[in-house]
Motif scaffolding. Structure first.
Motif, PDB file in Angstrom:
ATOM      1  N   GLU A 109     -68.124 -49.201 -55.599  1.00  0.00           N
ATOM      2  CA  GLU A 109     -68.189 -48.517 -54.311  1.00  0.00           C
ATOM      3  C   GLU A 109     -67.048 -47.509 -54.228  1.00  0.00           C
ATOM      4  OE1 GLU A 109     -69.476 -50.084 -49.984  1.00  0.00           O
ATOM      5  OE2 GLU A 109     -67.563 -50.901 -50.678  1.00  0.00           O
ATOM      6  N   ARG A 139     -64.321 -45.488 -52.338  1.00  0.00           N
ATOM      7  CA  ARG A 139     -63.561 -45.732 -51.115  1.00  0.00           C
ATOM      8  C   ARG A 139     -62.301 -44.871 -51.078  1.00  0.00           C
ATOM      9  NH1 ARG A 139     -63.375 -52.279 -49.907  1.00  0.00           N
ATOM     10  NH2 ARG A 139     -65.614 -52.616 -49.641  1.00  0.00           N
ATOM     11  N   THR A 155     -66.973 -49.046 -42.645  1.00  0.00           N
ATOM     12  CA  THR A 155     -68.181 -48.958 -43.474  1.00  0.00           C
ATOM     13  C   THR A 155     -69.176 -47.895 -43.012  1.00  0.00           C
ATOM     14  OG1 THR A 155     -69.235 -50.700 -42.153  1.00  0.00           O
ATOM     15  CG2 THR A 155     -67.999 -51.385 -44.105  1.00  0.00           C
ATOM     16  N   ASP A 156     -68.914 -47.253 -41.847  1.00  0.00           N
ATOM     17  CA  ASP A 156     -69.949 -46.343 -41.319  1.00  0.00           C
ATOM     18  C   ASP A 156     -69.868 -44.927 -41.892  1.00  0.00           C
ATOM     19  OD1 ASP A 156     -67.698 -45.372 -40.092  1.00  0.00           O
ATOM     20  OD2 ASP A 156     -68.268 -45.961 -38.055  1.00  0.00           O
ATOM     21  N   THR A 157     -68.942 -44.705 -42.836  1.00  0.00           N
ATOM     22  CA  THR A 157     -68.730 -43.402 -43.508  1.00  0.00           C
ATOM     23  C   THR A 157     -68.403 -42.278 -42.522  1.00  0.00           C
ATOM     24  OG1 THR A 157     -71.060 -42.702 -43.556  1.00  0.00           O
ATOM     25  CG2 THR A 157     -70.288 -44.070 -45.388  1.00  0.00           C
ATOM     26  N   PRO A 195     -68.412 -41.185 -48.136  1.00  0.00           N
ATOM     27  CA  PRO A 195     -69.749 -40.586 -48.259  1.00  0.00           C
ATOM     28  C   PRO A 195     -69.874 -39.814 -49.564  1.00  0.00           C
ATOM     29  CG  PRO A 195     -68.393 -39.341 -46.729  1.00  0.00           C
ATOM     30  CD  PRO A 195     -67.586 -40.545 -47.115  1.00  0.00           C
ATOM     31  N   THR A 196     -71.049 -39.274 -49.806  1.00  0.00           N
ATOM     32  CA  THR A 196     -71.347 -38.646 -51.101  1.00  0.00           C
ATOM     33  C   THR A 196     -70.471 -37.432 -51.395  1.00  0.00           C
ATOM     34  OG1 THR A 196     -73.108 -37.403 -50.014  1.00  0.00           O
ATOM     35  CG2 THR A 196     -73.731 -39.442 -51.136  1.00  0.00           C
ATOM     36  N   GLU A 197     -69.961 -36.739 -50.352  1.00  0.00           N
ATOM     37  CA  GLU A 197     -69.152 -35.557 -50.627  1.00  0.00           C
ATOM     38  C   GLU A 197     -67.823 -35.898 -51.285  1.00  0.00           C
ATOM     39  OE1 GLU A 197     -69.057 -36.041 -46.020  1.00  0.00           O
ATOM     40  OE2 GLU A 197     -70.507 -36.299 -47.640  1.00  0.00           O
ATOM     41  N   TYR A 198     -67.446 -37.158 -51.318  1.00  0.00           N
ATOM     42  CA  TYR A 198     -66.214 -37.577 -51.990  1.00  0.00           C
ATOM     43  C   TYR A 198     -66.470 -37.976 -53.449  1.00  0.00           C
ATOM     44  CZ  TYR A 198     -63.689 -37.649 -47.540  1.00  0.00           C
ATOM     45  OH  TYR A 198     -63.087 -37.304 -46.356  1.00  0.00           O
TER      46      TYR A 198
END
Length: 946
Positions: free
Chosen positions: A657, A659, A265-267, A335-338
């Motif tokens: 979410e 993932r 969960t820590d990206t 994270p947001t880059e995905y």
């Protein structure tokens, strides 16, 4: 603490390093330190290092700051060979591993569970035929402990050596070798228990994994290879004739009692800079732990700064406790880059056929009631789920459902050539906000069309309307159709021709009749829209064409021929399966890519998806328990001791979410042909052959598909005989194959006799097309019974069967070979293939058996056909019902098989259908198993002569 030096296998020594307070284990053959065990203090009597012993391992002067005790994992050579002290952190050590709590041979758990089930005592009645004395309790059935190796001499030392071998630490001999055993198929009758065996063990070389975790390699239910030892050269693979492929079930459902997939969960996501591989248990840490070496391309990469930081506690973390270093199947919160856009909500649009035949069959009422009853099960954890309902016959019916009210409005659009949405809002509504109006509509929708006498179907325009409504977001379209599409775009004609069946032209009926559906499906894939088809027609519906929609949008096809809700069995089956699909958590807007070590290439792909680029598979939705098959090629010689295959699925959960699910499988390489054969997985090979057969039957002919499957089996047998037996290319009275492949010929015969491929002029094209859809989407767990049914004798069950529901649930009867030779006229038998259950009653069944099972006075008054078995107040009825219930529940997937009662002297078509599951018997032009083996022997001998 026990002295590990006293309990090591041969070829190993342990020295106490007092300066660093740890044991150093040394392989005496090489003198190299392989593994270290930190401890707070030396055990009493620890000897000092002997003179002449190998020098202590070098230390790095510069190290990153790690949690207490963690730096000890990095003492030693910087080549990355030093493994972590133990799974779960620095505190666990040799003593814990000696206990064996974390070490086991993968795949044996299920067998040990089965063995434990055999211990439950019970009593069982036996129904004897007239004139035969009655007795109690059939013969005790014992499941052989397949795969368990006998413990060798040495007691605890031998057991420890086995554990070290399983950890990839090896003994004096290093990597354990596959042993091959040859079987003569002519004298070895098939044992159905073979299919319960796990695949051949994956035997990785010492030091392959940095974690001794039992979860460091992928379980075969997620990812399995046709070979568990990969040939080092393409020529060696070609010599074996075994196809190299990967069977992937990335979103396997998790049953009660199973561990869920761990989530990071820590990206913090560590990936190789060159090949983009995700960090996994098979990388190497170098430079004192500051860098890691990729297991696929050997690139050196920086370890992310926050990799060793516990963000939840805001303190240094335990690197060796991270899930991605201990588990082969793991999910990362992306994270947001995905993300190209914010995670989409779950969206469901129901396209419901409301024509006369659909309403009269009860489909509309059953569907509405099922949706209503399952509203709370539809994934909606984030309260963002949206739904819409569109009805169609020759017109389109839209329903406006304003939030905060119980009112709903129907709008009719009769212009189907240029579809438009009559209202921009309130058609696609938030499930939570518009719950009241949705419930009200579902309760009235069947009555609204009760007097509808319209015939015809505008399915194409309905799909276009649903797409327009959903395209900006993406989601799932669920189509419920009872008739052949007849008007508007996508209209189809009845092309069913009995004269074509069984001829070379039959494959034309398995190809799409209209380009509309494939083109539309590709548009859906681009817009992240998936389509599920629920088909109910009693007449021809052209499933071959309609199945294009699920095929290219990663959906599923479900078929209910001649559906009639007045029969409770039909209503229950559809309601159960539809309800399970509604409740199923799904992966949305997904893409999947499989990476492999250098030298391996993904060559071709089979399954429900659209290939967006050479190796990127687009999946608008990934349903649970759906399989995908990838064929691989060896492009260049493999020089590494093992290879790694990694599947990554970037997706949005139905709870909003983003993932990445990563599945990593490591396999050893070999230059030994015998190891190639000994490592072959017959279930994976059969799964691959089923997918290839379906593809060939569509692109070529059904006969070509059958010939190709048969030819591949002959090639394997011929190659094995010429390479692995003393007879070589000469004449022999044997038909030899390795022990682990001895069931493959029967699986091939089962595939050739399956409805999807079978040679017959009696199979309707819709049934064949649906069977082919199953063959290309079912995971191996469901595919095996589909091509090799289960056959049980119930009238003389062993005493322990199904009597007690113990720790592991209902115990199933021992499976019988699939031949009618096992049937006696007074018997009661169950045949099931995962889609249908047959209860076969012999004509001489005693009256008491009929009374106990069917609550009828005699066999003569019993009627065959589809039915629900009564649950009566007697032990035998309860046991039979428990077995049927277990059969419906024991596998992953949504399917709820119908139950048919088959009388020995009942309706011939029903009896023939049931008997077709006994694939070892001769049927029509199809050979028996013995005849098939004889044919294979003749073909092998002919090939060798030529």
């Amino acid at each position: 603490m026990a002295d590990p030096a006293q309990q090591l296998p041969p070829g190993w020594a342990a020295e106490w390093d007092a300066a660093n307070q740890r044991y150093v284990f040394i392989e005496t053959a090489s003198g190299r330190a392989q593994w270290e065990h930190p401890s707070a203090a030396a055990p009493a009597g620890s000897p000092p290092p002997a003179s002449g012993s190998p020098p202590p391992t070098t230390h790095h002067g510069k190290r990153r700051q790690y949690a207490a005790g963690q730096t000890q994992a990095y003492y030693g050579a910087s080549d990355g060979l030093t493994a972590p002290p133990a799974y779960g952190g620095a505190g666990a050590g040799v003593a814990q591993q000696q206990a064996g709590g974390q070490l086991f041979t993968p795949g044996l758990a299920a067998e040990n569970q089965f063995a434990s089930q055999q211990q439950q005592p019970a009593g069982a009645p036996y129904y004897a035929p007239p004139g035969e004395p009655d007795y109690i309790n059939g013969p005790q059935y014992q499941q052989p402990a397949y795969g368990n190796q006998p413990q060798g001499p040495g007691g605890q030392v031998g057991a420890l050596a086995d554990q070290f071998g399983q950890m990839g630490m090896g003994g004096a001999g290093g990597q354990k070798q596959f042993q091959i055993y040859t079987t003569n198929l002519l004298t070895t009758p098939p044992d159905p228990r073979e299919l319960s065996r796990p695949p051949p063990e994956i035997r990785l070389p010492p030091g392959a994994s940095i974690s001794p975790s039992p979860h460091a390699n992928a379980h075969f239910s997620y990812q399995r290879s046709t070979l568990n030892a990969i040939p080092t050269t393409s020529s060696l693979l070609g010599k074996s004739k075994i196809p190299l492929g990967l069977i992937i079930t990335p979103y396997r459902s998790v049953k009660e009692g199973e561990e869920p997939v761990p989530v990071v969960t820590d990206t913090v996501i560590a990936r190789c800079r060159r090949c983009r591989t995700y960090i996994n248990p098979y990388v190497q840490f170098i430079d004192g732990g500051n860098r890691w070496r990729c297991c696929m391309c050997s690139m050196s990469n920086e370890v992310p700064q926050l990799f060793d930081w516990d963000q939840a506690r805001n303190q240094p973390g335990d690197r060796w406790g991270r899930a991605e270093l201990n588990h082969s199947v793991v999910e990362f919160v992306a994270p947001t880059e995905y993300m190209v856009r914010p995670p989409q909500p779950a969206v469901y649009i129901f396209l419901v056929d409301v024509s006369h035949s659909a309403v009269q069959s009860g489909m509309v009422a059953t569907a509405a009631r099922t949706i209503l009853e399952n509203l709370d099960r539809i994934p909606n954890e984030d309260q963002r789920t949206k739904v819409a309902i569109i009805g169609f016959d020759t017109s389109l019916y839209f329903f406006s459902m304003p939030p905060g009210t119980t009112d709903s409005t129907m709008m009719v659009v009769s212009d189907i050539d240029d579809v438009f949405l009559p209202k921009p809002t309130d058609l696609l509504v938030n499930l939570s906000e518009a719950r009241a109006s949705l419930e009200s509509l579902l309760g009235r929708v069947n009555d609204m069309f009760q007097e509808n006498h319209t015939l015809g179907s505008a399915l194409g325009p309905a799909l276009q309307a649903g797409f327009k409504l959903m395209a900006p977001i993406g989601g799932k379209i669920m189509v419920l159709s009872s008739t052949l599409p007849t008007i508007g775009p996508g209209a189809l004609k009845n092309r069913e021709d009995p004269k074509v069946l069984g001829t070379s032209k039959e494959s034309g009926l398995l190809q799409s009749a209209s380009p509309f559906y494939k083109t539309f499906a590709i548009e859906c894939s681009r817009a992240q829209v998936s389509v599920d088809m629920f088909l109910f027609s009693s007449a021809y519906q052209d499933i071959a064409t309609l199945a294009c929609l699920p095929h290219y949008t990663s959906g599923q096809t479900y078929f209910y021929p001649a559906f009639n809700a007045a029969r409770s069995e039909d209503a229950v089956k559809f309601a159960h399966e539809f309800g399970e699909v509604l409740a199923m958590p799904i992966m949305l807007e997904a893409v999947m890519r499989v990476r492999a070590s250098r030298g391996l290439r993904m060559a071709s792909f089979h399954g429900n998806f659209f290939v967006r680029s050479t190796d990127l598979l687009a999946m608008p939705a990934v349903p649970q328990d759906t399989s995908y098959v990838i064929e691989m090629q060896i492009e260049e010689n493999l020089t590494t001791p093992f290879v790694v295959l990694q599947t990554a699925v970037l997706h949005t959960t139905c709870y909003g979410e983003r993932r990445i699910r990563v599945i990593t499988l490591a396999l050893p390489t070999t230059s030994n042909l015998s190891e190639v054969y000994a490592s072959a997985d017959q279930v994976a090979i059969a799964t691959l052959l089923a997918n290839k057969a379906v593809e060939r039957s569509i692109t070529h002919k059904l006969e070509d598909a059958r010939d190709a499957v048969l030819a591949k089996m002959v090639e394997i047998l011929q190659s094995y005989k010429s390479s692995m037996t003393a007879a070589g290319s000469g004449a022999s009275a044997q038909l030899a194959i390795s022990e682990n492949l001895k069931y493959l010929p029967l699986l091939v015969l089962g595939l050739l006799k399956n409805v999807g491929v079978r040679q017959s002029a009696q199979i309707p094209p819709d049934l064949r097309a649906y069977a082919q859809a199953l063959l290309t989407s079912l995971p191996s767990e469901l595919l095996m019974p589909y091509i090799h049914p289960n056959f049980y004798s119930l009238h003389d069950m062993p005493p322990e069967v199904s009597w007690h529901v113990g720790e592991h649930g209902v115990i199933m009867p021992p499976p019988l070979p699939l031949t009618s030779e096992r049937i006696v006229r007074h018997g009661l038998y169950l045949i099931e293939d995962g889609q249908t259950i047959f209860l076969y009653v012999g004509r001489d069944a005693v009256s008491q058996l009929v009374v106990d099972v069917f609550n009828l006075p005699s066999y003569e008054v019993l009627r065959g056909g589809k039915m629900t078995l009564p649950l009566l107040d007697n032990p035998f009825s309860q046991r039979v019902n428990a077995i049927i219930q277990k059969t419906r529940e024991m596998r992953r997937g949504v399917y709820y098989p119908h139950l048919y009662v088959v009388k020995e002297d009942g309706e011939p078509p029903l009896r023939l259908w049931a008997m077709s599951g006994l694939i070892q018997d001769r049927a029509d032009v199809l050979p028996s198993y013995q005849q098939f083996i004889g044919q294979l022997k003749d073909k092998v001998r002919l090939v060798l002569v030529l």
